[in-house]
Design a protein around this motif. Structure first.
Motif, PDB file in Angstrom:
ATOM      1  N   ILE A 136       0.802  -1.220   0.000  1.00 30.49           N
ATOM      2  CA  ILE A 136       0.000   0.000   0.000  1.00 30.49           C
ATOM      3  C   ILE A 136       0.838   1.276   0.000  1.00 30.49           C
ATOM      4  O   ILE A 136       0.292   2.376  -0.057  1.00 30.49           O
ATOM      5  N   GLY A 137       2.151   1.149   0.071  1.00 24.60           N
ATOM      6  CA  GLY A 137       3.006   2.330   0.165  1.00 24.60           C
ATOM      7  C   GLY A 137       3.519   2.788  -1.184  1.00 24.60           C
ATOM      8  O   GLY A 137       3.306   2.157  -2.218  1.00 24.60           O
ATOM      9  N   GLY A 138       4.226   3.914  -1.153  1.00 28.38           N
ATOM     10  CA  GLY A 138       4.869   4.398  -2.363  1.00 28.38           C
ATOM     11  C   GLY A 138       5.903   3.382  -2.846  1.00 28.38           C
ATOM     12  O   GLY A 138       6.625   2.785  -2.039  1.00 28.38           O
ATOM     13  N   LEU A 139       5.961   3.180  -4.138  1.00 26.69           N
ATOM     14  CA  LEU A 139       6.844   2.143  -4.698  1.00 26.69           C
ATOM     15  C   LEU A 139       7.650   2.720  -5.852  1.00 26.69           C
ATOM     16  O   LEU A 139       7.098   3.252  -6.804  1.00 26.69           O
ATOM     17  N   GLN A 140       8.973   2.597  -5.733  1.00 31.47           N
ATOM     18  CA  GLN A 140       9.849   3.013  -6.824  1.00 31.47           C
ATOM     19  C   GLN A 140       9.925   1.882  -7.843  1.00 31.47           C
ATOM     20  O   GLN A 140       9.926   0.701  -7.493  1.00 31.47           O
ATOM     21  N   SER A 141      10.016   2.244  -9.117  1.00 32.89           N
ATOM     22  CA  SER A 141       9.996   1.227 -10.168  1.00 32.89           C
ATOM     23  C   SER A 141      11.173   0.259 -10.054  1.00 32.89           C
ATOM     24  O   SER A 141      11.054  -0.907 -10.424  1.00 32.89           O
ATOM     25  N   ASN A 142      12.298   0.717  -9.483  1.00 28.64           N
ATOM     26  CA  ASN A 142      13.451  -0.192  -9.364  1.00 28.64           C
ATOM     27  C   ASN A 142      13.243  -1.241  -8.276  1.00 28.64           C
ATOM     28  O   ASN A 142      14.026  -2.187  -8.170  1.00 28.64           O
ATOM     29  N   LYS A 143      12.201  -1.088  -7.447  1.00 30.02           N
ATOM     30  CA  LYS A 143      11.903  -2.102  -6.429  1.00 30.02           C
ATOM     31  C   LYS A 143      10.699  -2.966  -6.816  1.00 30.02           C
ATOM     32  O   LYS A 143      10.301  -3.859  -6.071  1.00 30.02           O
ATOM     33  N   ALA A 144      10.133  -2.686  -7.978  1.00 28.63           N
ATOM     34  CA  ALA A 144       8.956  -3.440  -8.417  1.00 28.63           C
ATOM     35  C   ALA A 144       9.258  -4.926  -8.565  1.00 28.63           C
ATOM     36  O   ALA A 144       8.372  -5.769  -8.380  1.00 28.63           O
ATOM     37  N   LYS A 145      10.513  -5.254  -8.879  1.00 30.36           N
ATOM     38  CA  LYS A 145      10.871  -6.662  -9.075  1.00 30.36           C
ATOM     39  C   LYS A 145      10.698  -7.482  -7.798  1.00 30.36           C
ATOM     40  O   LYS A 145      10.513  -8.699  -7.856  1.00 30.36           O
ATOM     41  N   PHE A 146      10.759  -6.829  -6.630  1.00 28.11           N
ATOM     42  CA  PHE A 146      10.571  -7.539  -5.368  1.00 28.11           C
ATOM     43  C   PHE A 146       9.097  -7.684  -5.012  1.00 28.11           C
ATOM     44  O   PHE A 146       8.736  -8.512  -4.179  1.00 28.11           O
ATOM     45  N   VAL A 147       8.261  -6.869  -5.621  1.00 28.27           N
ATOM     46  CA  VAL A 147       6.846  -6.808  -5.254  1.00 28.27           C
ATOM     47  C   VAL A 147       5.984  -7.687  -6.153  1.00 28.27           C
ATOM     48  O   VAL A 147       5.096  -8.401  -5.680  1.00 28.27           O
ATOM     49  N   ALA A 148       6.239  -7.652  -7.454  1.00 27.83           N
ATOM     50  CA  ALA A 148       5.406  -8.414  -8.401  1.00 27.83           C
ATOM     51  C   ALA A 148       5.392  -9.894  -8.035  1.00 27.83           C
ATOM     52  O   ALA A 148       6.438 -10.507  -7.831  1.00 27.83           O
ATOM     53  N   GLY A 149       4.210 -10.449  -7.936  1.00 27.96           N
ATOM     54  CA  GLY A 149       4.055 -11.868  -7.633  1.00 27.96           C
ATOM     55  C   GLY A 149       4.087 -12.207  -6.161  1.00 27.96           C
ATOM     56  O   GLY A 149       3.773 -13.340  -5.782  1.00 27.96           O
ATOM     57  N   ASN A 150       4.453 -11.247  -5.297  1.00 31.35           N
ATOM     58  CA  ASN A 150       4.534 -11.512  -3.866  1.00 31.35           C
ATOM     59  C   ASN A 150       3.409 -10.861  -3.071  1.00 31.35           C
ATOM     60  O   ASN A 150       3.351 -11.019  -1.848  1.00 31.35           O
ATOM     61  N   PHE A 151       2.536 -10.144  -3.760  1.00 28.65           N
ATOM     62  CA  PHE A 151       1.438  -9.457  -3.089  1.00 28.65           C
ATOM     63  C   PHE A 151       0.128  -9.745  -3.799  1.00 28.65           C
ATOM     64  O   PHE A 151       0.076  -9.778  -5.030  1.00 28.65           O
ATOM     65  N   GLU A 152      -0.918  -9.924  -3.019  1.00 32.65           N
ATOM     66  CA  GLU A 152      -2.254 -10.130  -3.558  1.00 32.65           C
ATOM     67  C   GLU A 152      -2.661  -8.933  -4.427  1.00 32.65           C
ATOM     68  O   GLU A 152      -3.265  -9.095  -5.482  1.00 32.65           O
ATOM     69  N   LEU A 153      -2.290  -7.736  -3.947  1.00 30.59           N
ATOM     70  CA  LEU A 153      -2.723  -6.522  -4.622  1.00 30.59           C
ATOM     71  C   LEU A 153      -1.736  -5.402  -4.332  1.00 30.59           C
ATOM     72  O   LEU A 153      -1.299  -5.234  -3.193  1.00 30.59           O
ATOM     73  N   VAL A 154      -1.377  -4.644  -5.371  1.00 29.68           N
ATOM     74  CA  VAL A 154      -0.559  -3.445  -5.210  1.00 29.68           C
ATOM     75  C   VAL A 154      -1.492  -2.248  -5.353  1.00 29.68           C
ATOM     76  O   VAL A 154      -2.075  -2.033  -6.409  1.00 29.68           O
ATOM     77  N   HIS A 155      -1.634  -1.466  -4.267  1.00 28.51           N
ATOM     78  CA  HIS A 155      -2.613  -0.382  -4.227  1.00 28.51           C
ATOM     79  C   HIS A 155      -2.096   0.916  -4.830  1.00 28.51           C
ATOM     80  O   HIS A 155      -2.898   1.826  -5.053  1.00 28.51           O
ATOM     81  N   SER A 156      -0.784   1.048  -5.032  1.00 27.17           N
ATOM     82  CA  SER A 156      -0.181   2.378  -5.172  1.00 27.17           C
ATOM     83  C   SER A 156       0.516   2.627  -6.506  1.00 27.17           C
ATOM     84  O   SER A 156       1.530   3.313  -6.560  1.00 27.17           O
ATOM     85  N   VAL A 157      -0.033   2.099  -7.589  1.00 23.75           N
ATOM     86  CA  VAL A 157       0.571   2.338  -8.901  1.00 23.75           C
ATOM     87  C   VAL A 157       0.137   3.716  -9.400  1.00 23.75           C
ATOM     88  O   VAL A 157      -1.060   4.008  -9.497  1.00 23.75           O
ATOM     89  N   ASP A 158       1.131   4.565  -9.704  1.00 26.26           N
ATOM     90  CA  ASP A 158       0.790   5.939 -10.076  1.00 26.26           C
ATOM     91  C   ASP A 158       1.535   6.431 -11.322  1.00 26.26           C
ATOM     92  O   ASP A 158       1.545   7.627 -11.606  1.00 26.26           O
ATOM     93  N   SER A 159       2.151   5.508 -12.071  1.00 28.57           N
ATOM     94  CA  SER A 159       2.852   5.926 -13.288  1.00 28.57           C
ATOM     95  C   SER A 159       2.949   4.754 -14.254  1.00 28.57           C
ATOM     96  O   SER A 159       2.896   3.577 -13.851  1.00 28.57           O
ATOM     97  N   ARG A 160       3.112   5.093 -15.515  1.00 32.53           N
ATOM     98  CA  ARG A 160       3.314   4.063 -16.532  1.00 32.53           C
ATOM     99  C   ARG A 160       4.617   3.306 -16.275  1.00 32.53           C
ATOM    100  O   ARG A 160       4.693   2.089 -16.455  1.00 32.53           O
ATOM    101  N   LYS A 161       5.652   4.039 -15.852  1.00 34.41           N
ATOM    102  CA  LYS A 161       6.950   3.417 -15.586  1.00 34.41           C
ATOM    103  C   LYS A 161       6.843   2.331 -14.523  1.00 34.41           C
ATOM    104  O   LYS A 161       7.393   1.228 -14.677  1.00 34.41           O
ATOM    105  N   LEU A 162       6.121   2.614 -13.440  1.00 33.83           N
ATOM    106  CA  LEU A 162       5.950   1.623 -12.381  1.00 33.83           C
ATOM    107  C   LEU A 162       5.099   0.457 -12.856  1.00 33.83           C
ATOM    108  O   LEU A 162       5.429  -0.713 -12.598  1.00 33.83           O
ATOM    109  N   ALA A 163       4.017   0.744 -13.546  1.00 32.42           N
ATOM    110  CA  ALA A 163       3.166  -0.336 -14.068  1.00 32.42           C
ATOM    111  C   ALA A 163       3.959  -1.241 -14.999  1.00 32.42           C
ATOM    112  O   ALA A 163       3.829  -2.475 -14.962  1.00 32.42           O
ATOM    113  N   GLN A 164       4.808  -0.632 -15.819  1.00 27.46           N
ATOM    114  CA  GLN A 164       5.603  -1.409 -16.770  1.00 27.46           C
ATOM    115  C   GLN A 164       6.612  -2.297 -16.055  1.00 27.46           C
ATOM    116  O   GLN A 164       6.854  -3.445 -16.454  1.00 27.46           O
ATOM    117  N   ALA A 165       7.210  -1.776 -14.979  1.00 29.63           N
ATOM    118  CA  ALA A 165       8.172  -2.565 -14.213  1.00 29.63           C
ATOM    119  C   ALA A 165       7.487  -3.768 -13.558  1.00 29.63           C
ATOM    120  O   ALA A 165       8.035  -4.879 -13.541  1.00 29.63           O
TER     121      ALA A 165
END
Length: 234
Positions: free
Chosen positions: A83-112
């Motif tokens: 649910i927190g702010g997420l930098q795109s360079n840390k997205a690799k640790f989040v994808a697949g490990n969370f039921e839901l990511v609440h805080s996507v706010d850019s194309r760059k982050l979504a793409q990561a």
């Protein structure tokens, strides 16, 4: 049963009662609203205790802290929400490990997130965070740029857009946040028409303002302090 365990369970039960009352006032069912217990900066032991009393969904803000907790609590059948702010360079640790990511706010982050999820062969559910009040200190896409971001996310196979999230300004009276929550619901309805697909989730409402959030249509409320008490300093 320890006193601490009972205290956590009682606090969560009281939140659920208030949540259910708010849902009924709005002509909704209590089970249509998921309580996400925000456990950031609280120990894994507190999560384990609360999970033992039936709490399923837990919200975390910090990648490193959350990954350590997930490892320690791997035996639990719980759902993790980022649910927190997420930098795109840390997205690799989040994808697949969370039921839901609440805080996507850019194309760059979504793409990561899309790129990492695709490499894992999974689809990551996401919400788009909208900065409705245009507060400079808060993350979130502007209302104006939301439709374009939503369209671009729909083209990414590794992520699935399932709704919107917002954090309103702080008000001494929780009713002050109601127009923000109503606006997020309206934005969701407009996006559903634009995209031609249902967006079932609205993540809105925290300890101080979750009652009007539920009355305005929240499907996910993020409650930390009222359940776990004050957070220790980070």
């Amino acid at each position: 049963m320890s006193n601490k365990t009972s205290e956590l369970a009682d606090r969560a039960a009281r939140v659920r009662e208030d949540l259910a009352d708010a849902a009924l006032r709005a002509g909704r069912k209590a089970e249509d609203v998921t309580l996400v217990a925000v456990s950031k900066l609280h120990p894994a032991s507190a999560i384990r205790e609360l999970a033992g009393w039936g709490q399923v969904d837990f919200g975390e803000n910090y990648v490193q802290e959350s990954m350590a907790k997930q490892e320690e609590l791997a035996d639990l059948d719980v759902k993790w929400h980022f649910i927190g702010g997420l930098q795109s360079n840390k997205a690799k640790f989040v994808a697949g490990n969370f039921e839901l990511v609440h805080s996507v706010d850019s194309r760059k982050l979504a793409q990561a997130l899309h790129k990492k999820a695709s490499s894992l062969g999974v689809v990551q559910d996401i919400l788009l965070q909208v900065n409705i009040a245009e507060e400079v200190q808060k993350s979130g896409i502007s209302v104006e740029n939301l439709p374009e971001l939503a369209e671009s996310v729909m083209e990414m196979e590794g992520v699935r857009l399932v709704g919107l999230m917002t954090m309103p300004p702080f008000f001494n009276d929780p009713e002050g946040a109601r127009p923000v929550f109503a606006r997020l619901r309206e934005l969701r309805e407009a996006l559903e028409k634009q995209l031609g697909k249902p967006l079932p989730h609205l993540s809105m409402g925290m300890t101080g303002d979750f009652v009007p959030a539920v009355e305005e249509g929240a499907t996910l409320v993020r409650i930390g302090t009222r359940i776990f008490g004050q957070r220790p300093p980070r």
